[in-house]
Motif scaffolding. Structure first.
Motif, PDB file in Angstrom:
ATOM      1  N   PHE A 120     -29.369  16.551   4.977  1.00  0.00           N
ATOM      2  CA  PHE A 120     -30.707  17.069   5.536  1.00  0.00           C
ATOM      3  C   PHE A 120     -30.974  18.195   4.477  1.00  0.00           C
ATOM      4  N   ARG A 121     -32.335  18.183   4.792  1.00  0.00           N
ATOM      5  CA  ARG A 121     -33.133  19.597   4.147  1.00  0.00           C
ATOM      6  C   ARG A 121     -34.073  19.755   4.865  1.00  0.00           C
ATOM      7  N   CYS A 122     -34.533  21.015   5.123  1.00  0.00           N
ATOM      8  CA  CYS A 122     -35.652  21.718   5.811  1.00  0.00           C
ATOM      9  C   CYS A 122     -36.212  23.006   5.278  1.00  0.00           C
ATOM     10  N   ALA A 123     -37.392  23.409   5.493  1.00  0.00           N
ATOM     11  CA  ALA A 123     -37.711  24.676   5.116  1.00  0.00           C
ATOM     12  C   ALA A 123     -36.878  25.618   5.727  1.00  0.00           C
ATOM     13  N   GLN A 124     -36.527  26.798   4.502  1.00  0.00           N
ATOM     14  CA  GLN A 124     -35.627  27.876   4.821  1.00  0.00           C
ATOM     15  C   GLN A 124     -35.894  28.645   6.315  1.00  0.00           C
ATOM     16  N   GLU A 125     -37.087  28.863   6.896  1.00  0.00           N
ATOM     17  CA  GLU A 125     -37.424  29.428   7.858  1.00  0.00           C
ATOM     18  C   GLU A 125     -37.247  28.894   9.186  1.00  0.00           C
ATOM     19  N   GLN A 126     -37.059  27.618   8.918  1.00  0.00           N
ATOM     20  CA  GLN A 126     -37.009  26.699  10.148  1.00  0.00           C
ATOM     21  C   GLN A 126     -35.585  26.738  10.986  1.00  0.00           C
ATOM     22  N   GLY A 127     -34.584  27.093  10.360  1.00  0.00           N
ATOM     23  CA  GLY A 127     -33.066  27.051  10.791  1.00  0.00           C
ATOM     24  C   GLY A 127     -32.553  26.083  11.445  1.00  0.00           C
ATOM     25  N   TRP A 128     -32.634  24.850  11.053  1.00  0.00           N
ATOM     26  CA  TRP A 128     -32.135  23.814  11.659  1.00  0.00           C
ATOM     27  C   TRP A 128     -30.679  23.647  11.504  1.00  0.00           C
ATOM     28  N   THR A 165     -25.447  23.720  14.306  1.00  0.00           N
ATOM     29  CA  THR A 165     -24.300  24.359  14.315  1.00  0.00           C
ATOM     30  C   THR A 165     -23.937  25.106  15.828  1.00  0.00           C
ATOM     31  N   LEU A 166     -24.718  25.923  15.956  1.00  0.00           N
ATOM     32  CA  LEU A 166     -24.625  26.523  17.473  1.00  0.00           C
ATOM     33  C   LEU A 166     -24.362  25.428  18.717  1.00  0.00           C
ATOM     34  N   GLN A 167     -25.234  24.268  18.717  1.00  0.00           N
ATOM     35  CA  GLN A 167     -25.194  23.546  19.671  1.00  0.00           C
ATOM     36  C   GLN A 167     -23.796  22.727  19.526  1.00  0.00           C
ATOM     37  N   MET A 168     -23.619  22.447  18.533  1.00  0.00           N
ATOM     38  CA  MET A 168     -22.362  21.594  18.346  1.00  0.00           C
ATOM     39  C   MET A 168     -21.059  22.527  18.876  1.00  0.00           C
ATOM     40  N   VAL A 169     -21.140  23.758  18.497  1.00  0.00           N
ATOM     41  CA  VAL A 169     -19.994  24.650  18.831  1.00  0.00           C
ATOM     42  C   VAL A 169     -19.888  24.883  20.446  1.00  0.00           C
ATOM     43  N   GLN A 170     -21.201  24.917  21.028  1.00  0.00           N
ATOM     44  CA  GLN A 170     -21.304  24.993  22.575  1.00  0.00           C
ATOM     45  C   GLN A 170     -20.836  23.875  23.177  1.00  0.00           C
ATOM     46  N   TYR A 171     -21.052  22.703  22.555  1.00  0.00           N
ATOM     47  CA  TYR A 171     -20.778  21.210  23.042  1.00  0.00           C
ATOM     48  C   TYR A 171     -19.208  21.234  23.058  1.00  0.00           C
ATOM     49  N   LYS A 172     -18.801  21.659  21.931  1.00  0.00           N
ATOM     50  CA  LYS A 172     -17.062  21.536  21.679  1.00  0.00           C
ATOM     51  C   LYS A 172     -16.461  22.413  22.671  1.00  0.00           C
ATOM     52  N   ASN A 173     -17.083  23.503  22.865  1.00  0.00           N
ATOM     53  CA  ASN A 173     -16.416  24.492  23.722  1.00  0.00           C
ATOM     54  C   ASN A 173     -16.717  23.934  25.325  1.00  0.00           C
ATOM     55  N   ARG A 174     -17.610  23.558  25.700  1.00  0.00           N
ATOM     56  CA  ARG A 174     -17.812  22.978  27.109  1.00  0.00           C
ATOM     57  C   ARG A 174     -16.583  22.035  27.236  1.00  0.00           C
ATOM     58  N   GLN A 175     -16.322  20.728  26.128  1.00  0.00           N
ATOM     59  CA  GLN A 175     -15.373  19.952  26.302  1.00  0.00           C
ATOM     60  C   GLN A 175     -13.939  20.498  26.289  1.00  0.00           C
ATOM     61  N   ALA A 176     -13.572  21.450  25.343  1.00  0.00           N
ATOM     62  CA  ALA A 176     -12.384  22.105  25.584  1.00  0.00           C
ATOM     63  C   ALA A 176     -12.188  22.699  26.839  1.00  0.00           C
ATOM     64  N   ILE A 177     -13.290  23.571  27.519  1.00  0.00           N
ATOM     65  CA  ILE A 177     -13.013  23.757  28.753  1.00  0.00           C
ATOM     66  C   ILE A 177     -12.955  22.959  29.894  1.00  0.00           C
ATOM     67  N   LEU A 178     -13.414  21.887  29.874  1.00  0.00           N
ATOM     68  CA  LEU A 178     -13.402  20.774  30.770  1.00  0.00           C
ATOM     69  C   LEU A 178     -11.750  20.158  30.612  1.00  0.00           C
ATOM     70  N   ALA A 179     -11.363  20.140  29.136  1.00  0.00           N
ATOM     71  CA  ALA A 179      -9.832  19.419  29.108  1.00  0.00           C
ATOM     72  C   ALA A 179      -8.996  20.420  29.526  1.00  0.00           C
ATOM     73  N   VAL A 180      -9.121  21.663  29.573  1.00  0.00           N
ATOM     74  CA  VAL A 180      -8.231  22.704  30.108  1.00  0.00           C
ATOM     75  C   VAL A 180      -8.105  22.595  31.454  1.00  0.00           C
ATOM     76  N   ARG A 181      -9.538  22.555  32.173  1.00  0.00           N
ATOM     77  CA  ARG A 181      -9.224  22.401  33.752  1.00  0.00           C
ATOM     78  C   ARG A 181      -8.669  21.231  34.216  1.00  0.00           C
ATOM     79  N   SER A 182      -8.925  20.075  33.389  1.00  0.00           N
ATOM     80  CA  SER A 182      -8.222  18.837  33.895  1.00  0.00           C
ATOM     81  C   SER A 182      -6.915  18.675  33.905  1.00  0.00           C
TER      82      SER A 182
END
Length: 147
Positions: free
Chosen positions: A102-110, A115-132
């Motif tokens: 992918f590419r985008c204009a520098q100021e867009q920060g895609w 990356t941030l949303q992916m890390v948050q998703y993986k953290n939620r999944q890890a927490i669910l796995a630990v609880r289970s």
């Protein structure tokens, strides 16, 4: 867990490198959610919001196959960040090894937003796995009545 990815975190245009021989940059309208990234051809109508599904169904436009969903459960990393001219270039690496450029204009920060949303998703999944796992351990450790 959260609703299945209907909340848009970020929307806008990204350019995706095509898989073909020429590897052209094609504009895609993108919607980043808490579950993944939707890639929509620019002329395609946006998917209907989840909240308004009780209303009349929209007339069918192009087939849904044109909309590509990159779900975080299938995503490994976002890497190869490079700044050249006005663009930021980055690669989304999928679990099966496929790389999507992918590419985008520098100021867009895609790249940072994905990356941030992916890390948050993986953290939620890890927490669910630990609880289970803890619930299973507590269930196994609990006494099963008098013997």
């Amino acid at each position: 867990m959260l609703e299945s990815g209907c909340k848009a975190v970020k929307e806008g245009m990204l350019e995706k490198r095509s898989d073909g021989l020429l590897q052209l940059w094609k504009k895609k309208r993108c919607i980043l959610t808490e579950e993944g990234l939707l890639l929509i051809p620019p002329k395609h109508p946006p998917p209907p919001p989840q909240q308004h599904q009780q209303q009349q169904p929209a007339p069918p436009a192009e087939p849904a196959a044109k909309i590509k969903e990159l779900h975080f459960s299938n995503m490994k990393t976002v890497d190869c960040v490079e700044r050249k001219g006005k663009y930021v270039y980055f690669t989304v690496v999928m679990a099966e090894g496929k790389e999507i450029d992918f590419r985008c204009a520098q100021e867009q920060g895609w790249n940072a937003a994905i990356t941030l949303q992916m890390v948050q998703y993986k953290n939620r999944q890890a927490i669910l796995a630990v609880r289970s796992t803890r619930q299973k351990q507590q269930h196994l450790a609990a006494p099963h009545g008098p013997r």
